[in-house]
Design an enzyme around this catalytic site. Sequence first.
Site, PDB file in Angstrom:
ATOM      1  N   HIS A 233       0.822  -1.205   0.000  1.00  0.00           N
ATOM      2  CA  HIS A 233       0.000   0.000   0.000  1.00  0.00           C
ATOM      3  C   HIS A 233       0.861   1.263   0.000  1.00  0.00           C
ATOM      4  CE1 HIS A 233      -3.674  -2.234   0.820  1.00  0.00           C
ATOM      5  NE2 HIS A 233      -3.082  -2.868   1.802  1.00  0.00           N
TER       6      HIS A 233
ATOM      7  N   GLU B 288      -4.884   3.569   4.738  1.00  0.00           N
ATOM      8  CA  GLU B 288      -4.285   2.438   4.035  1.00  0.00           C
ATOM      9  C   GLU B 288      -4.678   2.428   2.553  1.00  0.00           C
ATOM     10  OE1 GLU B 288      -3.974  -1.813   5.852  1.00  0.00           O
ATOM     11  OE2 GLU B 288      -5.507  -1.930   4.304  1.00  0.00           O
TER      12      GLU B 288
END
Lengths: 137, 137, 137, 137, 137, 137
Positions: B43, B126
Site C-alpha cells: 500500500h 491504508e
Amino acid sequence: MAKVYLTRVEKFNAAHRLWVDDWSDDRNFTFFGKCANKNWHGHNYTLEVTVAGNPDPVTGFLMDVRELSKIVIGDVIDHLDHKNLNLDVPFLKGIQPTTENMTIVIWNRLADKIKGCSLYKIRLQETDKIYAEYLGE
Amino acid sequence: MAKVYLTRVEKFNAAHRLWVDDWSDDRNFTFFGKCANKNWHGHNYTLEVTVAGNPDPVTGFLMDVRELSKIVIGDVIDHLDHKNLNLDVPFLKGIQPTTENMTIVIWNRLADKIKGCSLYKIRLQETDKIYAEYLGE
Amino acid sequence: MAKVYLTRVEKFNAAHRLWVDDWSDDRNFTFFGKCANKNWHGHNYTLEVTVAGNPDPVTGFLMDVRELSKIVIGDVIDHLDHKNLNLDVPFLKGIQPTTENMTIVIWNRLADKIKGCSLYKIRLQETDKIYAEYLGE
Amino acid sequence: MAKVYLTRVEKFNAAHRLWVDDWSDDRNFTFFGKCANKNWHGHNYTLEVTVAGNPDPVTGFLMDVRELSKIVIGDVIDHLDHKNLNLDVPFLKGIQPTTENMTIVIWNRLADKIKGCSLYKIRLQETDKIYAEYLGE
Amino acid sequence: MAKVYLTRVEKFNAAHRLWVDDWSDDRNFTFFGKCANKNWHGHNYTLEVTVAGNPDPVTGFLMDVRELSKIVIGDVIDHLDHKNLNLDVPFLKGIQPTTENMTIVIWNRLADKIKGCSLYKIRLQETDKIYAEYLGE
Amino acid sequence: MAKVYLTRVEKFNAAHRLWVDDWSDDRNFTFFGKCANKNWHGHNYTLEVTVAGNPDPVTGFLMDVRELSKIVIGDVIDHLDHKNLNLDVPFLKGIQPTTENMTIVIWNRLADKIKGCSLYKIRLQETDKIYAEYLGE
C-alpha cells in the site's frame, strides 16, 4: 462523426521490488535504491484505461462503461490486486515491474478485448508523485 | 490560553500480509481473504500526526512543524518506507500489521518524542476506503 | 485496552430536491433556492462510517472491514445509489433529504447492525464544499 | 511563438437518467441498468475547458481566465447546475445525457465564444471512476 | 434532539512570511528558515468552518449553508484572498500569521456571527502536509 | 520500441503579482483585478514534468525517476519555492509570472538537462481551478 475519449478508473494494491537477477546485490541496491528491498514493498496503484470512438447515436454510449470495467477487472485487476508483481503474475514473468513496463503489459492485455471502439491510452499511477502513460506505439 | 491542534502529513510505501502463525493456511485464507496472500501485497500509506498545545505568543508556533516532520520521518517513516511490515521492522515484531494496530504502535513510538506540546492523534490511511485513528487511550 | 477508530468509505449517486409540501412554491424557491428545482438535481455522495473499539489481540481487527463494508452497502448504499432520495427510499419517507438529516437516518440504520464494537460517527459529503457529521447524540 | 494550453475547472450538480423512448421498459433496464431509474439519479460533475494559443507578450495571458470562467459559467454551468439534464435544458433536448454526449454538446456551445485563442478540449468527469474528453473532431 | 455538525469549505490565496521584528535577521532566518524570505511567499489556503446544532424539523437545515458561506466569505475570505497576511489585514495586525494563529483569529471573527447554532471548529490547511484546527477553547 | 511517457510531480509555494510596469495603477487594477495587489499574494503550485522515451529492456526505466526528481528540484523547485516570482528569480526577470509563461520558462530550464529520453510536457497547476501546459512548440 465525433471522436470521443472515455476513461475508466480502477485501483489495485500490490507488492513488488525492482531487481536485475544478473546483477550483484550491490549493483542492484546502488541502481534501484530502496526499491530493491529484498522483502518487497508495495503500492496502491490507480489504473486509467481510455478508449476512443464515436458515441452510438441512440444510446449515447461510446462503449458500455460497465462492460469496459468488467474487462479491465477480469483481465487486469483480478490478476494484480493483492499480488506480488514479481512472483504471482504469469503475464509479468521476466518483466521488470516498473510503472513504465506495466503500462505496456496492461495495454497488450487489453487492446484486443475492446470491441466497437479502440484502446487509446493506459495510465498507471504508482504514487502521488509518479505516473506513466502508454498509447500503444 | 487557546488550545490548537497542528497536523503533519507524511507518506510511506510498504508491503505486508495479514496472517496468524498459529492458524492453518485454510483458516488464514478464510479469515483474511486476499490480504493473506503468502507473497505479500502493499500500500501507499498516508500518516497524519496531530499535536495539541498553545501557540507561542512570539513565534506563533505550537511546535516547529519542520521539527515535527523530522521526528515523524526519523522515528517512523524511515523504518517503514519501502519495507515489509511483517519482516523488516523490529518494533512491529509479533504485531499483526493491520491499520488499527499500526496507529497504536506509531503512537507509542512518538508520544515521548514530542516536547513542549502533546501528541493528540495518529491517523493512518491504508487505501482510499480505509483509515484508522488512535488518540492514546 | 486501546480504543481505536476505524473508518470505511463508500460512495453513492442520487437525485433529490429540498421542498416543504406545506409551503407555497414561492416560499420554497425563496428558502431553498435552486435546490428546490421541481425536476430534481443530484450529487455524488461520499459516506464515511466510523466504528470504535479494541483491536483483537490475535487478528489485529477492530472489526472485519469487509464485513463493515457489506453492512454499509447492504443496509445503506444499495437503498440510495442511483435513487431519488425524495421518492424511492422507504426509510427517508417524510424526511427532508438534507445532508444533516441523512447522517441521522444513516446512523439509525446502522447502529444496531455493528457487532463487537460500536458505531462512532457518520460523515456524509454532498459536494467538495459541504459535509455533515453525526455522532449519535 | 509558443503554443500553451490553459484549463479552467468548473463544477455543477445535476440529475439525469439514461433512457431510450423507443425501447420498452425492460430493454431500457437491461441495457442501462440502474442508470435507467425512472425517478432519476444525479452527479457532481467536474468540467474542464482547455483553450490553446500564444500568451500575450505584455500581459502573459493566453486568455483572461476570469473571462474564460465567465463564458463557461454563463453558457454552460448556469444552464446545467441544479437541473435535470433530460428535462430542463433546451440544448440537450433529444440528446442522451451520457458523459460522452455531454462533452460534444458543451464543445458546440463554447467553440464560437472563445476569442483570441481556440477551444482545444472539453473534459467532463461524472464520478471518480468515469470521465470523457472531446477535442472537436 | 440530535446534534449534527455541518461544515462549509472555502478557499483563499495569500502571501505571508514568518518574522519577529524584535529579532535580528540571522535569528529570524535560523528560526523560520525559508518561511522568513523578506520578499514573501504564499499559499492556497483551504478553510473549513464547522457549526453544530439541531436540524430544523421542517426544513432539515442546521443552518442555511448559503448563509454560512456568505458570512465566511464576507467576514474572512474577502479580507484574506489575494492579500498579504502581514501587511493588508487589519485584524491580523501584530499577529504572526502561522496556520495555528490564523485558526484562532478566524474563530474570533466568526463566533458571534453564527446565529441559531454555534461555531464548533475552524480548520485551516496551508499545504497538503500541514493543517491546524481550533475549537474555541 | 514502445514510447512511454513518465511524469514526476513536485510542489512549491511562492508569492507573485501580475503587473505591467508601463501601465498606470488604474489600468493594472482594471486588467489584472485582485491579482495586481501591490503587496503580493501567493499559491501552492503543483508542477508535473513529463518525459518520453523507450524503457530500458533490462532495468525497465525510461529514466531514473529519482534522477528526474533531482533535476526538477535542483533546476526549478529550489529557485521558486518560498520565493517571490517577480523579485527573487533571475530566470524570471522581465517575464510576467502567469501560469502560462511559467510553463514555457520551466520547459526552457529543463529541456537540455534530460538525457537518454526527451522532455515531453510541462504542466503547472496554480489553483484547483487553473492549470497550464506546454509541449515545447
